[in-house]
Design an enzyme around this catalytic site. Structure first.
Site, PDB file in Angstrom:
ATOM      1  N   ARG A   1      26.185  42.079  36.048  1.00  0.00           N
ATOM      2  CA  ARG A   1      25.991  41.691  37.174  1.00  0.00           C
ATOM      3  C   ARG A   1      24.521  41.457  37.630  1.00  0.00           C
ATOM      4  NH1 ARG A   1      30.519  41.216  36.396  1.00  0.00           N
ATOM      5  NH2 ARG A   1      32.435  41.699  38.075  1.00  0.00           N
TER       6      ARG A   1
ATOM      7  N   CYS B   1      34.119  41.533  45.305  1.00  0.00           N
ATOM      8  CA  CYS B   1      33.948  42.983  45.198  1.00  0.00           C
ATOM      9  C   CYS B   1      32.616  43.536  46.073  1.00  0.00           C
ATOM     10  CB  CYS B   1      33.744  43.311  43.955  1.00  0.00           C
ATOM     11  SG  CYS B   1      35.309  43.363  43.038  1.00  0.00           S
TER      12      CYS B   1
ATOM     13  N   GLU C   1      27.221  44.982  45.074  1.00  0.00           N
ATOM     14  CA  GLU C   1      27.369  43.892  44.226  1.00  0.00           C
ATOM     15  C   GLU C   1      27.047  42.553  45.209  1.00  0.00           C
ATOM     16  OE1 GLU C   1      30.561  43.251  41.712  1.00  0.00           O
ATOM     17  OE2 GLU C   1      30.447  41.142  42.001  1.00  0.00           O
TER      18      GLU C   1
HETATM   19  N1  EPU Z   1      42.178  50.810  42.229  1.00  0.00           N
HETATM   20  C1  EPU Z   1      42.676  51.475  43.032  1.00  0.00           C
HETATM   21  N2  EPU Z   1      42.603  51.222  44.305  1.00  0.00           N
HETATM   22  C2  EPU Z   1      42.136  50.052  44.867  1.00  0.00           C
HETATM   23  C3  EPU Z   1      41.448  49.254  43.895  1.00  0.00           C
HETATM   24  C4  EPU Z   1      41.682  49.325  42.585  1.00  0.00           C
HETATM   25  O1  EPU Z   1      43.355  52.610  42.536  1.00  0.00           O
HETATM   26  O2  EPU Z   1      41.865  50.018  46.181  1.00  0.00           O
HETATM   27  C5  EPU Z   1      42.291  50.909  40.652  1.00  0.00           C
HETATM   28  C6  EPU Z   1      43.136  49.779  39.957  1.00  0.00           C
HETATM   29  O3  EPU Z   1      44.540  50.258  40.071  1.00  0.00           O
HETATM   30  C7  EPU Z   1      42.725  50.043  38.689  1.00  0.00           C
HETATM   31  C8  EPU Z   1      41.045  50.310  38.922  1.00  0.00           C
HETATM   32  O4  EPU Z   1      40.772  51.011  40.240  1.00  0.00           O
HETATM   33  O5  EPU Z   1      43.227  51.236  37.961  1.00  0.00           O
HETATM   34  C9  EPU Z   1      40.177  49.102  38.709  1.00  0.00           C
HETATM   35  O6  EPU Z   1      40.523  47.836  39.745  1.00  0.00           O
HETATM   36  P1  EPU Z   1      40.514  46.467  39.099  1.00  0.00           P
HETATM   37  O7  EPU Z   1      41.661  46.379  38.095  1.00  0.00           O
HETATM   38  O8  EPU Z   1      41.084  45.895  40.480  1.00  0.00           O
HETATM   39  O9  EPU Z   1      39.352  45.927  38.685  1.00  0.00           O
HETATM   40  P2  EPU Z   1      38.191  46.431  39.283  1.00  0.00           P
HETATM   41  O10 EPU Z   1      37.211  47.141  38.288  1.00  0.00           O
HETATM   42  O11 EPU Z   1      38.161  46.830  40.690  1.00  0.00           O
HETATM   43  C10 EPU Z   1      36.734  44.195  38.307  1.00  0.00           C
HETATM   44  C11 EPU Z   1      35.843  43.229  38.945  1.00  0.00           C
HETATM   45  C12 EPU Z   1      36.508  42.274  39.875  1.00  0.00           C
HETATM   46  C13 EPU Z   1      37.331  41.475  38.935  1.00  0.00           C
HETATM   47  C14 EPU Z   1      38.473  42.544  38.496  1.00  0.00           C
HETATM   48  C15 EPU Z   1      39.725  41.999  37.824  1.00  0.00           C
HETATM   49  C16 EPU Z   1      33.817  44.590  39.262  1.00  0.00           C
HETATM   50  C17 EPU Z   1      32.843  45.371  40.465  1.00  0.00           C
HETATM   51  N3  EPU Z   1      34.830  44.073  39.725  1.00  0.00           N
HETATM   52  O12 EPU Z   1      37.360  44.911  39.627  1.00  0.00           O
HETATM   53  O13 EPU Z   1      35.558  41.395  40.276  1.00  0.00           O
HETATM   54  O14 EPU Z   1      38.024  40.535  39.831  1.00  0.00           O
HETATM   55  O15 EPU Z   1      37.789  43.422  37.803  1.00  0.00           O
HETATM   56  O16 EPU Z   1      39.042  41.093  36.658  1.00  0.00           O
HETATM   57  O17 EPU Z   1      33.200  44.634  38.303  1.00  0.00           O
HETATM   58  C18 EPU Z   1      33.778  40.617  41.865  1.00  0.00           C
HETATM   59  O18 EPU Z   1      33.016  40.837  41.048  1.00  0.00           O
HETATM   60  O19 EPU Z   1      33.413  40.274  43.142  1.00  0.00           O
HETATM   61  C19 EPU Z   1      35.200  41.011  41.582  1.00  0.00           C
HETATM   62  C20 EPU Z   1      36.068  41.076  42.624  1.00  0.00           C
END
Ligand code: EPU
Length: 298
Positions: free
Chosen positions: A171, A217, A287
């Site tokens: 990022r 995010c 972010e």
């Molecule tokens: N989780 C929770 N509670 C929540 C949210 C997430 O327990 O409220 C858990 C999920 O169940 C999962 C883990 O946290 O086990 C990771 O969550 P998720 O798969 O949603 O991925 P993320 O790491 O939160 C990243 C990117 C997103 C992108 C998603 C899907 C970052 C900061 N975020 O999210 O990017 O959409 O993967 O590919 O890298 C963005 O950059 O604006 C963004 C939304």
């Protein structure tokens, strides 16, 4: 009237005063630009920058990862979202205007059976903004495909940063203090478009709030951890400041549930970071970016 800045001969159609910026953001918050321009061409952008000597210059791309401060944004705000030109050399390489929509590029590559950008499924925004923040998911970022970045500098001159002259990471991209106007991108080294992986990335978006405006995010994922998971475990879902609320669907999203101001959003983000730090010792880095001056025009 251009009272605060030197005289100019720009047509009225190119420049507006006291222009509300919230409709140009996905969060739908924030104030007005003192002066605002949305050029259709690079030469137009260059003459605008040259006309605004000594003014702070702010840059908006697709407005999908940014919080525009409330109140008046002094100086000039430029939106690059009309720089939508694109020239393909062949299906594996193209020069893409910074206002080109990332999702449109992803669709074109999928139709051409050119792989690489599958991870971008559902990421909103323009190419310029995506490069600035190396937008991505699943360990990939848009900058992987960028051979050169073309930008307008504070004197209105065009500058090119070739691969090796800029660096990028999670990022982040080192190109700053300039307005990105286009990118030379290529995908030769990637295999055919992979529908399954595209669908998998798109499917992950189902666990994200879409009903209310947001800026995606709020925090970056800390090394080896997930910001969403940490915020959820620390009980942040549902917290509110004014019209801003931590989404009950995904804790790393702050949604504008009504008439949120940008300061509501920032205050809520700070509150969440504080809670997570107190409970876990982990510092969450934002972010989302606050719109701040890109440079002072020379
Ligand atoms: N989780 C929770 N509670 C929540 C949210 C997430 O327990 O409220 C858990 C999920 O169940 C999962 C883990 O946290 O086990 C990771 O969550 P998720 O798969 O949603 O991925 P993320 O790491 O939160 C990243 C990117 C997103 C992108 C998603 C899907 C970052 C900061 N975020 O999210 O990017 O959409 O993967 O590919 O890298 C963005 O950059 O604006 C963004 C939304």
């Amino acid at each position: 009237m251009m009272s605060s800045y030197p005289e100019h001969d720009l047509p009225d159609t190119l420049l507006s005063e006291n222009y509300p910026l919230s409709p140009l953001t996905t969060l739908h918050t924030g104030g007005e630009a003192e002066f605002f321009a949305q050029p259709d061409t690079i030469p137009q952008l260059q003459s605008i920058i040259r006309a605004f000597r000594r003014a702070p210059v702010y840059v908006l791309g697709g407005g999908s990862n940014v919080v525009v401060p409330d109140g008046k944004i002094p100086g000039l705000t430029v939106s690059t979202h009309k720089l939508t030109f694109a020239t393909w050399n062949d299906k594996y390489s193209a020069e893409i205007g910074s206002g080109f929509n990332l999702s449109s590029l992803v669709r074109i590559n999928s139709l051409n059976n050119v792989g690489g950008l599958e991870f971008s499924a559902g990421i909103p925004g323009t190419i310029g903004g995506a490069i600035m923040g190396n937008a991505g998911a699943g360990g990939h970022g848009v900058c992987e495909f960028v051979d050169a970045v073309v930008a307008v500098d504070p004197s209105g001159e065009l500058r090119t940063f070739r691969r090796g002259e800029f660096e990028y990471g999670y990022r982040r991209c080192s190109v700053s203090g300039v307005i990105i106007v286009s990118a030379l991108m290529s995908w030769e080294k990637y295999s055919a478009w992979d529908y399954d992986s595209y669908r998998e990335y798109a499917g992950k978006r189902k666990s994200q709030p879409m009903k209310y405006p947001s800026a995606g995010c709020t925090f970056k994922n800390p090394p080896g951890n997930s910001a969403g998971k940490l915020l959820d475990e620390c009980g942040c879902k549902g917290l509110r400041v004014g019209g801003a609320e931590v989404s009950g669907i995904h804790a790393n999203f702050i949604v504008n549930s009504g008439n949120a101001s940008s300061s509501d959003v920032m205050e809520l983000a700070e509150m969440c970071a504080k809670i997570v730090h107190e409970r876990t010792g982990i510092t969450l880095e934002p972010e989302i970016r606050t719109l701040s001056p890109c440079f002072i025009a020379q």
